[in-house]
Design a protein around this motif. Structure first.
Motif, PDB file in Angstrom:
ATOM      1  N   LYS A 164      -5.241  29.583  20.045  1.00 55.65           N
ATOM      2  CA  LYS A 164      -5.158  29.439  18.590  1.00 55.65           C
ATOM      3  C   LYS A 164      -4.081  30.333  17.990  1.00 55.65           C
ATOM      4  N   THR A 165      -3.984  31.553  18.469  1.00 56.15           N
ATOM      5  CA  THR A 165      -2.992  32.489  17.931  1.00 56.15           C
ATOM      6  C   THR A 165      -1.578  31.989  18.170  1.00 56.15           C
ATOM      7  N   GLU A 166      -1.327  31.474  19.386  1.00 62.54           N
ATOM      8  CA  GLU A 166       0.011  30.991  19.731  1.00 62.54           C
ATOM      9  C   GLU A 166       0.392  29.774  18.899  1.00 62.54           C
ATOM     10  N   VAL A 167      -0.545  28.809  18.769  1.00 61.58           N
ATOM     11  CA  VAL A 167      -0.266  27.597  18.002  1.00 61.58           C
ATOM     12  C   VAL A 167      -0.003  27.937  16.539  1.00 61.58           C
ATOM     13  N   ILE A 168      -0.819  28.785  15.958  1.00 64.04           N
ATOM     14  CA  ILE A 168      -0.653  29.163  14.560  1.00 64.04           C
ATOM     15  C   ILE A 168       0.687  29.865  14.341  1.00 64.04           C
ATOM     16  N   GLU A 169       1.094  30.689  15.287  1.00 71.08           N
ATOM     17  CA  GLU A 169       2.375  31.381  15.179  1.00 71.08           C
ATOM     18  C   GLU A 169       3.528  30.380  15.184  1.00 71.08           C
ATOM     19  N   ARG A 170       3.437  29.360  16.042  1.00 74.21           N
ATOM     20  CA  ARG A 170       4.486  28.335  16.082  1.00 74.21           C
ATOM     21  C   ARG A 170       4.505  27.533  14.784  1.00 74.21           C
ATOM     22  N   ILE A 171       3.321  27.258  14.257  1.00 69.76           N
ATOM     23  CA  ILE A 171       3.226  26.521  12.993  1.00 69.76           C
ATOM     24  C   ILE A 171       3.854  27.320  11.857  1.00 69.76           C
ATOM     25  N   ARG A 172       3.708  28.600  11.888  1.00 74.73           N
ATOM     26  CA  ARG A 172       4.254  29.450  10.822  1.00 74.73           C
ATOM     27  C   ARG A 172       5.780  29.551  10.876  1.00 74.73           C
ATOM     28  N   ARG A 173       6.338  29.659  12.079  1.00 74.12           N
ATOM     29  CA  ARG A 173       7.759  30.016  12.178  1.00 74.12           C
ATOM     30  C   ARG A 173       8.695  28.835  12.453  1.00 74.12           C
ATOM     31  N   THR A 174       8.182  27.696  12.985  1.00 77.36           N
ATOM     32  CA  THR A 174       9.058  26.578  13.339  1.00 77.36           C
ATOM     33  C   THR A 174       9.542  25.851  12.090  1.00 77.36           C
ATOM     34  N   PRO A 175      10.841  25.559  11.979  1.00 82.08           N
ATOM     35  CA  PRO A 175      11.371  24.914  10.772  1.00 82.08           C
ATOM     36  C   PRO A 175      10.716  23.575  10.431  1.00 82.08           C
ATOM     37  N   LEU A 176      10.428  22.740  11.459  1.00 82.99           N
ATOM     38  CA  LEU A 176       9.757  21.463  11.194  1.00 82.99           C
ATOM     39  C   LEU A 176       8.598  21.293  12.165  1.00 82.99           C
ATOM     40  N   VAL A 177       7.431  20.949  11.624  1.00 79.46           N
ATOM     41  CA  VAL A 177       6.236  20.695  12.431  1.00 79.46           C
ATOM     42  C   VAL A 177       5.777  19.259  12.197  1.00 79.46           C
ATOM     43  N   VAL A 178       5.356  18.593  13.281  1.00 73.90           N
ATOM     44  CA  VAL A 178       4.818  17.230  13.202  1.00 73.90           C
ATOM     45  C   VAL A 178       3.385  17.241  13.718  1.00 73.90           C
ATOM     46  N   PHE A 179       2.455  16.787  12.893  1.00 72.32           N
ATOM     47  CA  PHE A 179       1.063  16.583  13.313  1.00 72.32           C
ATOM     48  C   PHE A 179       0.835  15.081  13.453  1.00 72.32           C
ATOM     49  N   ASP A 180       0.547  14.656  14.666  1.00 68.04           N
ATOM     50  CA  ASP A 180       0.365  13.236  14.948  1.00 68.04           C
ATOM     51  C   ASP A 180      -1.110  12.851  14.891  1.00 68.04           C
ATOM     52  N   ASP A 181      -1.358  11.658  14.357  1.00 63.92           N
ATOM     53  CA  ASP A 181      -2.708  11.060  14.389  1.00 63.92           C
ATOM     54  C   ASP A 181      -3.751  11.835  13.589  1.00 63.92           C
ATOM     55  N   LEU A 182      -3.406  12.259  12.385  1.00 70.59           N
ATOM     56  CA  LEU A 182      -4.394  12.894  11.516  1.00 70.59           C
ATOM     57  C   LEU A 182      -5.507  11.887  11.198  1.00 70.59           C
ATOM     58  N   GLY A 183      -6.754  12.315  11.342  1.00 66.40           N
ATOM     59  CA  GLY A 183      -7.896  11.446  11.088  1.00 66.40           C
ATOM     60  C   GLY A 183      -8.543  10.918  12.349  1.00 66.40           C
ATOM     61  N   ALA A 184      -7.843  11.086  13.491  1.00 63.08           N
ATOM     62  CA  ALA A 184      -8.402  10.614  14.761  1.00 63.08           C
ATOM     63  C   ALA A 184      -9.264  11.676  15.431  1.00 63.08           C
ATOM     64  N   GLU A 185      -9.264  12.878  14.879  1.00 62.10           N
ATOM     65  CA  GLU A 185     -10.041  13.966  15.485  1.00 62.10           C
ATOM     66  C   GLU A 185     -11.535  13.744  15.237  1.00 62.10           C
ATOM     67  N   ARG A 186     -12.347  14.395  16.046  1.00 61.90           N
ATOM     68  CA  ARG A 186     -13.799  14.292  15.884  1.00 61.90           C
ATOM     69  C   ARG A 186     -14.227  14.839  14.524  1.00 61.90           C
ATOM     70  N   GLY A 187     -15.374  14.396  14.058  1.00 64.70           N
ATOM     71  CA  GLY A 187     -15.867  14.819  12.752  1.00 64.70           C
ATOM     72  C   GLY A 187     -16.777  16.024  12.806  1.00 64.70           C
ATOM     73  N   SER A 188     -16.729  16.773  13.900  1.00 65.50           N
ATOM     74  CA  SER A 188     -17.584  17.953  14.006  1.00 65.50           C
ATOM     75  C   SER A 188     -17.109  19.050  13.063  1.00 65.50           C
ATOM     76  N   GLU A 189     -17.990  19.963  12.764  1.00 62.62           N
ATOM     77  CA  GLU A 189     -17.648  21.074  11.879  1.00 62.62           C
ATOM     78  C   GLU A 189     -16.487  21.885  12.443  1.00 62.62           C
ATOM     79  N   TYR A 190     -16.548  22.143  13.760  1.00 65.09           N
ATOM     80  CA  TYR A 190     -15.500  22.929  14.407  1.00 65.09           C
ATOM     81  C   TYR A 190     -14.153  22.217  14.325  1.00 65.09           C
ATOM     82  N   ALA A 191     -14.130  20.904  14.654  1.00 63.44           N
ATOM     83  CA  ALA A 191     -12.872  20.154  14.672  1.00 63.44           C
ATOM     84  C   ALA A 191     -12.231  20.118  13.290  1.00 63.44           C
TER      85      ALA A 191
END
Length: 273
Positions: A164-191
């Motif tokens: 989680k720490t590594e992914v969040i760091e990349r999300i913060r510093r990378t000029p462009l981020v792409v999130f694919d398939d929003l809405g396809a994740e499970r509906g659990s509280e954690y997800a």
């Protein structure tokens, strides 16, 4: 100033030293024995004409090849690190109206970056949303000054036991981020909490985000759970995305179904022939 010029000349001379086969021309300049073009030139400065080293044609071409190889190597590193396929390019795309919009976004990247403008590519499954997002990434990587990108599926992040720490760091510093398939994740509280964290981190970083989704705009504005009641957990995710990203609707049927149909037709023709 003259001392500086002489120092530059000495450094250039070291980088372009005479080699076997080089010769002196009638103009008293040193010529390359391979391409027969000058390795020296006359320069006027401070009222004087000085003989200065310069690169011959074969040395210039070799230097350009080396730069191109380094650029290609760096671009490959960016693609590998960003999760981008080289096959996804505007040059090979069917330039539908939505693809034209995506190409314009890449062409006006500096403005999009400065104003923190992202894209929400939404539509039916197989309509080419992920292809378009990766085309944008490749166009930015291929710029004269390459742009670093990071593309990932939210479901893949959730299912891979990610750091989680590594992914969040990349999300913060990378000029462009792409999130694919929003809405396809499970509906659990954690997800859903994790997806919100990732989207919110990008929101707080104030950098452009591209999202692809099969969820309609109406469903994003008024998300419902499986029982038909308002889904507050998804709504706060979608509200963030709609604030950050300009929607682009991908119309038409599934390109995957079209490709499959073409293959079946080709197979029938092959068998009949």
């Amino acid at each position: 100033m003259e001392a500086i010029i002489q120092a530059i000349a000495r450094q250039a001379a070291k980088a372009n030293a005479p080699e076997t086969g080089d010769y002196r021309g009638a103009d008293d300049l040193l010529y390359c024995g391979k391409c027969h073009t000058p390795k020296q030139c006359f320069v006027k400065a401070f009222g004087k004409t000085m003989k200065m080293p310069c690169m011959c044609r074969c040395r210039t071409e070799a230097d350009e090849r080396q730069k191109a190889e380094k650029a290609a190597e760096y671009a490959k590193k960016l693609r590998d690190r960003g999760g981008i396929s080289l096959a996804y390019r505007f040059e090979t795309a069917d330039m539908t109206p939505e693809m034209v919009k995506c190409r314009r976004y890449a062409e006006r990247w500096e403005e999009a970056r400065q104003k923190n403008i992202g894209l929400l590519l939404w539509g039916d499954v197989g309509a080419g949303k992920t292809f378009a997002a990766h085309c944008i990434c490749n166009a930015l990587i291929d710029r004269e000054e390459p742009v670093s990108v990071f593309a990932t599926s939210l479901s893949r992040v959730l299912n891979s036991g990610f750091d989680k720490t590594e992914v969040i760091e990349r999300i913060r510093r990378t000029p462009l981020v792409v999130f694919d398939d929003l809405g396809a994740e499970r509906g659990s509280e954690y997800a859903l909490e994790t997806v919100f964290t990732l989207v919110d981190e990008r929101y707080r970083a104030k950098k452009p985000l591209i999202v692809t989704s099969n969820v309609t705009l109406d469903e994003m504005k008024n998300p419902k759970d499986t029982e038909g009641t308002p889904d507050i957990r998804r709504k706060r995710i979608y509200d963030r995305v709609l604030e950050m990203c300009v929607p682009v609707y991908f119309t038409g049927g599934s390109k995957r179904r079209g490709i499959a149909a073409d293959k079946k037709a080709d197979m029938r023709k092959l068998i009949e022939d």
